[in-house]
Design an enzyme around this catalytic site. Structure first.
Site, mmCIF file in Angstrom:
data_model
loop_
_atom_site.group_PDB
_atom_site.id
_atom_site.type_symbol
_atom_site.label_atom_id
_atom_site.label_comp_id
_atom_site.label_asym_id
_atom_site.label_seq_id
_atom_site.Cartn_x
_atom_site.Cartn_y
_atom_site.Cartn_z
ATOM 1 N N VAL A 11 -12.013 36.570 12.897
ATOM 2 C CA VAL A 11 -11.513 37.239 11.686
ATOM 3 C C VAL A 11 -11.724 36.357 10.457
ATOM 4 O O VAL A 11 -12.224 36.810 9.423
ATOM 5 C CB VAL A 11 -10.011 37.598 11.862
ATOM 6 C CG1 VAL A 11 -9.387 38.019 10.541
ATOM 7 C CG2 VAL A 11 -9.865 38.718 12.885
ATOM 8 N N PHE A 155 -8.588 45.032 10.251
ATOM 9 C CA PHE A 155 -8.875 46.131 11.184
ATOM 10 C C PHE A 155 -10.316 46.109 11.678
ATOM 11 O O PHE A 155 -10.811 47.109 12.184
ATOM 12 C CB PHE A 155 -8.574 47.480 10.511
ATOM 13 C CG PHE A 155 -7.144 47.619 10.053
ATOM 14 C CD1 PHE A 155 -6.129 47.788 10.984
ATOM 15 C CD2 PHE A 155 -6.811 47.550 8.718
ATOM 16 C CE1 PHE A 155 -4.803 47.900 10.586
ATOM 17 C CE2 PHE A 155 -5.487 47.660 8.304
ATOM 18 C CZ PHE A 155 -4.480 47.844 9.230
ATOM 19 N N PHE A 252 -12.536 57.358 20.053
ATOM 20 C CA PHE A 252 -11.650 56.722 21.038
ATOM 21 C C PHE A 252 -11.203 57.694 22.135
ATOM 22 O O PHE A 252 -10.111 57.579 22.683
ATOM 23 C CB PHE A 252 -10.471 56.011 20.344
ATOM 24 C CG PHE A 252 -10.928 54.704 19.768
ATOM 25 C CD1 PHE A 252 -11.721 54.679 18.638
ATOM 26 C CD2 PHE A 252 -10.632 53.507 20.393
ATOM 27 C CE1 PHE A 252 -12.222 53.492 18.139
ATOM 28 C CE2 PHE A 252 -11.124 52.310 19.901
ATOM 29 C CZ PHE A 252 -11.921 52.316 18.775
ATOM 30 N N ALA A 255 -14.044 58.226 27.880
ATOM 31 C CA ALA A 255 -13.445 57.735 29.130
ATOM 32 C C ALA A 255 -14.299 56.616 29.716
ATOM 33 O O ALA A 255 -15.527 56.625 29.581
ATOM 34 C CB ALA A 255 -13.321 58.882 30.135
ATOM 35 N N CYS A 263 -8.019 42.130 21.103
ATOM 36 C CA CYS A 263 -6.940 42.769 20.331
ATOM 37 C C CYS A 263 -6.072 43.737 21.126
ATOM 38 O O CYS A 263 -4.858 43.538 21.220
ATOM 39 C CB CYS A 263 -7.532 43.492 19.130
ATOM 40 S SG CYS A 263 -8.214 42.361 17.935
ATOM 41 N N LYS A 266 -3.741 42.316 23.897
ATOM 42 C CA LYS A 266 -2.769 41.374 23.329
ATOM 43 C C LYS A 266 -1.760 42.094 22.420
ATOM 44 O O LYS A 266 -0.557 41.855 22.507
ATOM 45 C CB LYS A 266 -3.565 40.328 22.528
ATOM 46 C CG LYS A 266 -2.751 39.377 21.703
ATOM 47 C CD LYS A 266 -3.637 38.305 21.080
ATOM 48 C CE LYS A 266 -4.360 38.739 19.836
ATOM 49 N NZ LYS A 266 -3.563 38.787 18.616
HETATM 50 C C1 UDX Z 1 -10.186 46.754 17.906
HETATM 51 C C2 UDX Z 1 -9.879 47.733 16.765
HETATM 52 O O1 UDX Z 1 -10.808 48.829 16.819
HETATM 53 C C3 UDX Z 1 -9.951 47.020 15.429
HETATM 54 O O2 UDX Z 1 -9.591 47.910 14.385
HETATM 55 C C4 UDX Z 1 -9.003 45.831 15.470
HETATM 56 O O3 UDX Z 1 -9.030 45.120 14.268
HETATM 57 C C5 UDX Z 1 -9.344 44.914 16.620
HETATM 58 O O4 UDX Z 1 -9.310 45.649 17.841
HETATM 59 P P1 UDX Z 1 -12.379 45.695 18.975
HETATM 60 O O5 UDX Z 1 -11.463 44.976 19.906
HETATM 61 O O6 UDX Z 1 -13.498 44.954 18.336
HETATM 62 O O7 UDX Z 1 -11.543 46.339 17.780
HETATM 63 O O8 UDX Z 1 -13.050 46.879 19.796
HETATM 64 P P2 UDX Z 1 -13.022 48.476 19.859
HETATM 65 O O9 UDX Z 1 -14.311 49.003 19.412
HETATM 66 O O10 UDX Z 1 -11.818 49.038 19.225
HETATM 67 O O11 UDX Z 1 -12.954 48.685 21.450
HETATM 68 C C6 UDX Z 1 -11.890 48.120 22.212
HETATM 69 C C7 UDX Z 1 -12.065 48.463 23.666
HETATM 70 O O12 UDX Z 1 -11.826 49.842 23.904
HETATM 71 C C8 UDX Z 1 -13.450 48.171 24.245
HETATM 72 O O13 UDX Z 1 -13.313 47.580 25.514
HETATM 73 C C9 UDX Z 1 -14.093 49.541 24.365
HETATM 74 O O14 UDX Z 1 -15.050 49.605 25.385
HETATM 75 C C10 UDX Z 1 -12.884 50.406 24.673
HETATM 76 N N1 UDX Z 1 -13.055 51.813 24.269
HETATM 77 C C11 UDX Z 1 -13.161 52.140 22.954
HETATM 78 C C12 UDX Z 1 -13.055 52.819 25.244
HETATM 79 O O15 UDX Z 1 -12.942 52.540 26.438
HETATM 80 N N2 UDX Z 1 -13.181 54.121 24.841
HETATM 81 C C13 UDX Z 1 -13.281 54.477 23.533
HETATM 82 O O16 UDX Z 1 -13.385 55.685 23.260
HETATM 83 C C14 UDX Z 1 -13.288 53.455 22.553
#
Ligand code: UDX
Length: 436
Positions: A11, A155, A252, A255, A263, A266
């Site tokens: 970050v 974010f 999001f 599946a 993030c 935690k």
């Molecule tokens: C996340 C938040 O999106 C971000 O706003 C915050 O600041 C930090 O945490 P990040 O951890 O980089 O960001 O990844 P992100 O793209 O959100 O994905 C997180 C996890 O969810 C990944 O393991 C991804 O594979 C999973 N995921 C995401 C799914 O399984 N399905 C989805 O539809 C979206």
């Protein structure tokens, strides 16, 4: 403006580069000498597409410098950003020791008015703690130096960090003073229409609530996928149909084998720890984390059911990082999969475009392939773990010839099930009824 960013992690480094790119003068500070030396040599200590180029440009322009000493640099900045880590303690509570250490240093060394901005993800009430620490240090020095406090949560997503830093959906600024608000408005003048001013505590909660809600969407669709599989329903179609409702939205709802990264796991734990402390349970979030913790086990049981005994089976993992476009393996589902396979005495081979070096340190004894083709040779089954483009776009007709058995388990629903079946694969995704 003159900005010091304290904590050169993901970050802090991204934020520093983004501000420097916008023309601010930024000094990035970290006690880790190795990290600072790496950055001084225009090299990023992590992988993020496009960021190293920008780092070089900012250094060349003279907008970005680095230091290991907050004390030496504190006078030259009006704005002090705290971006140090807040890892989980064993009970899920966020470890604030690094944040508190920085607050003490600030209290010990400031000589004039500063705006102190917390970007680290911290539990509700941390702002008050930081204020107390700084005031205690100032009292010890017998000084009454004014300062304003801001909570400005981050974010950004790994893999899209620069885009997110330059094009935020919203900028949340928790601040209880007019002077502090004006300073932040000046800093974010190009995006001032996106600013939401709140209290410090509200801003702290917005960060946890946002990540917890996104995690909720993922666990909802993952749990529903389990039911879809038992009822012959396709979760991808369900997600598409749901996502077309603007109140729900398509994001999001992919599946898969669960969320990982630095993030979501935690932050959900930290919010649950706060709920416990306040004796106000968050039942939904408890279920969200439970679904996530069991999603890999559910997936691997499917693999085991299809393959029979896993002992001595040659299993290839394609992808190891917690998502594509990053080298980050923190809390990655791949680690749980490796543990499961090792427990069942399978023979593991793995490939990932960026994450192998990190996984090697944890699992030195499994085999790592330098190309996906080398990884799939003579495998009894392939597990698609991370949806890297280069993995999805493999020549699957060719891959089939290299495998010992044409079994593909797609943990990210990244491949086209009917195309795979047509090619003669036994294909299983998440929440698609088995295809043959
Ligand atoms: C996340 C938040 O999106 C971000 O706003 C915050 O600041 C930090 O945490 P990040 O951890 O980089 O960001 O990844 P992100 O793209 O959100 O994905 C997180 C996890 O969810 C990944 O393991 C991804 O594979 C999973 N995921 C995401 C799914 O399984 N399905 C989805 O539809 C979206």
């Amino acid at each position: 403006m003159d900005i010091a960013i304290i904590g050169a992690g993901y970050v802090g480094t991204t934020t520093g580069i983004a501000f420097a790119h916008q023309g601010h003068r930024v000094v990035l500070i970290d006690t880790d000498e190795k990290k600072i030396n790496t950055l001084k040599q225009s090299t990023l200590p992590f992988y993020e597409e496009g960021m190293e180029e920008l780092l070089k440009q900012c250094i060349a322009k003279g907008n970005l410098s680095f230091s290991t000493s907050l004390k030496n640099k504190i006078d030259q900045a009006q704005l002090l950003f705290i971006t140090v880590g807040t890892p989980s303690l064993p009970d899920g509570v966020a470890d604030l020791s690094a944040v508190e250490h920085v607050a003490r240093q600030i209290g010990r060394h400031i000589k004039e008015y500063k705006v102190i901005v917390v970007k680290s993800t911290v539990p509700v009430g941390t702002g008050d703690k930081i204020k107390g620490i700084i005031q205690t240090e100032l009292q010890t020095r017998n000084l009454d130096i004014p300062f304003d406090q801001v909570s400005n949560p981050e974010f950004l997503r790994e893999g899209k960090a620069l885009y997110d830093a330059m094009n935020p959906d919203r900028i949340v600024i928790g601040c209880n003073t007019e002077k502090g608000k004006l300073m932040m408005q000046k800093l974010y003048k190009e995006d001032k229409d996106k600013i939401l001013f709140t209290s410090i505590k509200d801003a702290e909660m917005i960060k946890y609530a946002s990540n917890s809600f996104l995690a909720t969407k993922i666990s909802f669709i993952n749990e529903l996928a389990r039911l879809c599989e038992k009822t012959g329903v396709n979760i991808m179609q369900v997600a598409k149909g749901m996502g077309l409702d603007q109140r729900i939205g398509p994001q999001f709802l992919q599946a898969g084998i669960g969320y990982g990264g630095s993030c979501f796991p935690k932050d959900t734990q930290a919010l649950l720890a706060l709920a416990k402390e306040k004796e106000q349970p968050l039942h939904i979030l408890q279920a969200v984390t439970k679904v996530n913790q069991t999603q890999v086990q559910w997936f691997m049981e499917k693999v085991k059911k299809a393959l029979g005994n896993l002992a001595e089976k040659r299993i290839t993992l394609l992808g190891l990082t917690f998502k594509p476009q990053t080298d980050d393996i923190r809390e990655s589902s791949s680690l749980k999969i490796i543990d499961y396979l090792l427990k069942h005495n399978a023979i593991i081979k793995a490939y990932d475009p960026k994450g192998m070096e990190h996984v090697k340190k944890i699992y030195p004894s499994i085999t790592y392939a330098s190309t996906p083709i080398e990884a799939v040779m003579e495998a009894d089954a392939l597990l698609l773990v991370t949806e890297w483009k280069e993995i999805i776009e493999l020549d699957w007709n060719r891959i089939k010839l290299l495998l010992s058995q044409p079994y593909v388990f797609d943990g990210r629903n990244a491949l086209d099930p009917s195309a795979m079946v047509q090619m003669g694969y036994f294909y299983e995704g998440i929440g698609n009824a088995p295809s043959n």
